[in-house]
Design an enzyme around this catalytic site. Structure first.
Site, PDB file in Angstrom:
ATOM      1  N   GLN A  89       0.810  -1.209   0.000  1.00  0.00           N
ATOM      2  CA  GLN A  89       0.000   0.000   0.000  1.00  0.00           C
ATOM      3  C   GLN A  89       0.851   1.269   0.000  1.00  0.00           C
ATOM      4  O   GLN A  89       0.317   2.375  -0.029  1.00  0.00           O
ATOM      5  CB  GLN A  89      -0.921  -0.007   1.228  1.00  0.00           C
ATOM      6  CG  GLN A  89      -1.903  -1.157   1.238  1.00  0.00           C
ATOM      7  CD  GLN A  89      -2.647  -1.299   2.569  1.00  0.00           C
ATOM      8  OE1 GLN A  89      -2.475  -0.491   3.484  1.00  0.00           O
ATOM      9  NE2 GLN A  89      -3.460  -2.329   2.694  1.00  0.00           N
ATOM     10  N   HIS A 153      -0.819  -0.329   5.705  1.00  0.00           N
ATOM     11  CA  HIS A 153      -1.205   0.660   6.703  1.00  0.00           C
ATOM     12  C   HIS A 153      -0.196   1.794   6.853  1.00  0.00           C
ATOM     13  O   HIS A 153       0.366   2.030   7.916  1.00  0.00           O
ATOM     14  CB  HIS A 153      -1.455  -0.021   8.062  1.00  0.00           C
ATOM     15  CG  HIS A 153      -2.519  -1.061   8.003  1.00  0.00           C
ATOM     16  ND1 HIS A 153      -2.845  -1.859   9.089  1.00  0.00           N
ATOM     17  CD2 HIS A 153      -3.327  -1.480   6.987  1.00  0.00           C
ATOM     18  CE1 HIS A 153      -3.816  -2.702   8.736  1.00  0.00           C
ATOM     19  NE2 HIS A 153      -4.108  -2.484   7.461  1.00  0.00           N
ATOM     20  N   GLU A 247     -14.363   3.039  10.655  1.00  0.00           N
ATOM     21  CA  GLU A 247     -14.856   4.050  11.588  1.00  0.00           C
ATOM     22  C   GLU A 247     -14.796   5.442  10.979  1.00  0.00           C
ATOM     23  O   GLU A 247     -13.921   5.732  10.168  1.00  0.00           O
ATOM     24  CB  GLU A 247     -14.013   4.056  12.874  1.00  0.00           C
ATOM     25  CG  GLU A 247     -14.001   2.747  13.639  1.00  0.00           C
ATOM     26  CD  GLU A 247     -13.121   2.823  14.882  1.00  0.00           C
ATOM     27  OE1 GLU A 247     -12.830   3.961  15.335  1.00  0.00           O
ATOM     28  OE2 GLU A 247     -12.720   1.767  15.392  1.00  0.00           O
ATOM     29  N   TYR A 257      -8.365   6.202  20.342  1.00  0.00           N
ATOM     30  CA  TYR A 257      -9.468   5.651  19.560  1.00  0.00           C
ATOM     31  C   TYR A 257      -9.570   4.131  19.649  1.00  0.00           C
ATOM     32  O   TYR A 257     -10.371   3.524  18.948  1.00  0.00           O
ATOM     33  CB  TYR A 257      -9.380   6.148  18.114  1.00  0.00           C
ATOM     34  CG  TYR A 257      -9.700   7.621  18.065  1.00  0.00           C
ATOM     35  CD1 TYR A 257     -11.001   8.069  17.954  1.00  0.00           C
ATOM     36  CD2 TYR A 257      -8.689   8.561  18.223  1.00  0.00           C
ATOM     37  CE1 TYR A 257     -11.302   9.418  17.970  1.00  0.00           C
ATOM     38  CE2 TYR A 257      -8.983   9.914  18.251  1.00  0.00           C
ATOM     39  CZ  TYR A 257     -10.293  10.341  18.126  1.00  0.00           C
ATOM     40  OH  TYR A 257     -10.580  11.681  18.166  1.00  0.00           O
ATOM     41  N   TYR A 268      -9.794 -10.868   9.028  1.00  0.00           N
ATOM     42  CA  TYR A 268     -10.237 -11.267   7.696  1.00  0.00           C
ATOM     43  C   TYR A 268     -10.398 -12.780   7.584  1.00  0.00           C
ATOM     44  O   TYR A 268     -11.107 -13.273   6.702  1.00  0.00           O
ATOM     45  CB  TYR A 268      -9.276 -10.738   6.637  1.00  0.00           C
ATOM     46  CG  TYR A 268      -9.310  -9.242   6.533  1.00  0.00           C
ATOM     47  CD1 TYR A 268     -10.411  -8.592   5.986  1.00  0.00           C
ATOM     48  CD2 TYR A 268      -8.258  -8.467   7.001  1.00  0.00           C
ATOM     49  CE1 TYR A 268     -10.462  -7.208   5.902  1.00  0.00           C
ATOM     50  CE2 TYR A 268      -8.296  -7.084   6.909  1.00  0.00           C
ATOM     51  CZ  TYR A 268      -9.401  -6.458   6.365  1.00  0.00           C
ATOM     52  OH  TYR A 268      -9.448  -5.085   6.292  1.00  0.00           O
TER      53      TYR A 268
END
Length: 285
Positions: A89, A153, A247, A257, A268
């Site tokens: 990513q 991430h 979220e 959080y 997953y």
């Protein structure tokens, strides 16, 4: 057009059960829509961020590291962009103009960088200027550590608030049990800095021993959406979660959080992460 493209349309339905724990998820599709789609730029591969320049042209970041200028219906490549760690990513990610861009010319970029001693990469924040053909005056304002070869991430959205502070996100880099709840470590956080990279004196952990002083919130997973609310000025983020764990959060100074202590999501593979969806001292998903 600029505001409508960048605005987030956020609809959140909360139930007592985790969405990820349902045997079947329901998707309600609208029977009618009030908009039409128009193709503006074609031939892109993995565009990640874009900014509109004062003359109406647009800069587009490609994950590969290419920066594209779209002007008068034509595309051209901008030279001298940052060297990116293009893995998973990671790559060249978000772009944001300084609120006073017309006077100071600063453009902000986030990207995965190999800078550092460890193998792999992590998220970096850069500012630079644009002379019409290439980037100039490049400055690294923040570089998360340590590097890792994990490909997930990186987070890395950018947004300025009404006071001129720059907020940016860094995902937990696939180390959910190590990074998000530890303010002495980068990753799994929202950060706040001055536009030149200095740390604000009123950041929440500025006086905490060994803390990363730029941290503004923690317990985040992978925030890849960030926008300033047009009326309140608050910074809103969209966090990618595991199954059923996405979220929408409003950024609050020093807030935790909860990831991965509390979540509505599951792995997953279908296995549970936690049954806890709320805990004192943590923002409920």
């Amino acid at each position: 057009m600029k505001n409508s493209i960048k605005a987030l349309c956020l609809f959140v339905v909360m139930t007592n059960l985790s969405c990820g724990q349902k045997s079947e998820n329901e998707v309600n599709m609208p029977s009618e829509t009030s908009f039409t789609a128009e193709l503006i730029v074609d031939g892109l591969e993995i565009p990640w961020g874009m900014v509109f320049l004062p003359d109406g042209s647009m800069l587009i970041s490609e994950k590969s590291g290419e920066i594209i200028l779209f002007k008068d219906g034509q595309k051209s490549t901008i030279t001298n962009g940052p060297e990116v760690y293009n893995r998973g990513q990671g790559g060249l990610l978000d772009m944001e103009l300084h609120p006073d861009y017309e006077n100071n010319g600063w453009i902000y970029l986030s990207f995965a960088s190999e800078e550092g001693e460890d193998k792999g990469g992590n998220t970096a924040i850069m500012r630079a200027k644009f002379d019409g053909n290439s980037l100039t005056d490049k400055e690294i304002l923040y570089k998360a550590s340590p590097n890792t070869t994990k490909g997930q991430h990186f987070g890395s959205r950018l947004e300025f608030d009404d006071q001129g502070y720059l907020y940016f996100s860094i995902g937990e880099r696939g180390e959910r049990d190590i990074n998000p709840q530890d303010i002495t470590r980068d990753c799994g956080k929202i950060y706040r800095i001055y536009d030149d990279g200095r740390i604000p004196e009123d950041n929440p952990f500025i006086n905490e021993s060994n803390a990363k002083k730029a941290i503004y919130t923690y317990g985040n997973r992978n925030p890849q959406g960030m926008v300033k609310h047009p009326e309140t000025g608050a910074i809103w983020i969209h966090e990618h979660g595991p199954q059923g764990g996405d979220e929408i959060n409003i950024v609050k100074k020093g807030a935790n959080y909860g990831w991965p202590v509390i979540t509505y999501g599951i792995n997953y593979s279908g296995t549970p992460i936690t049954d806890i969806t709320e805990k004192e001292g943590m923002e409920q998903p």
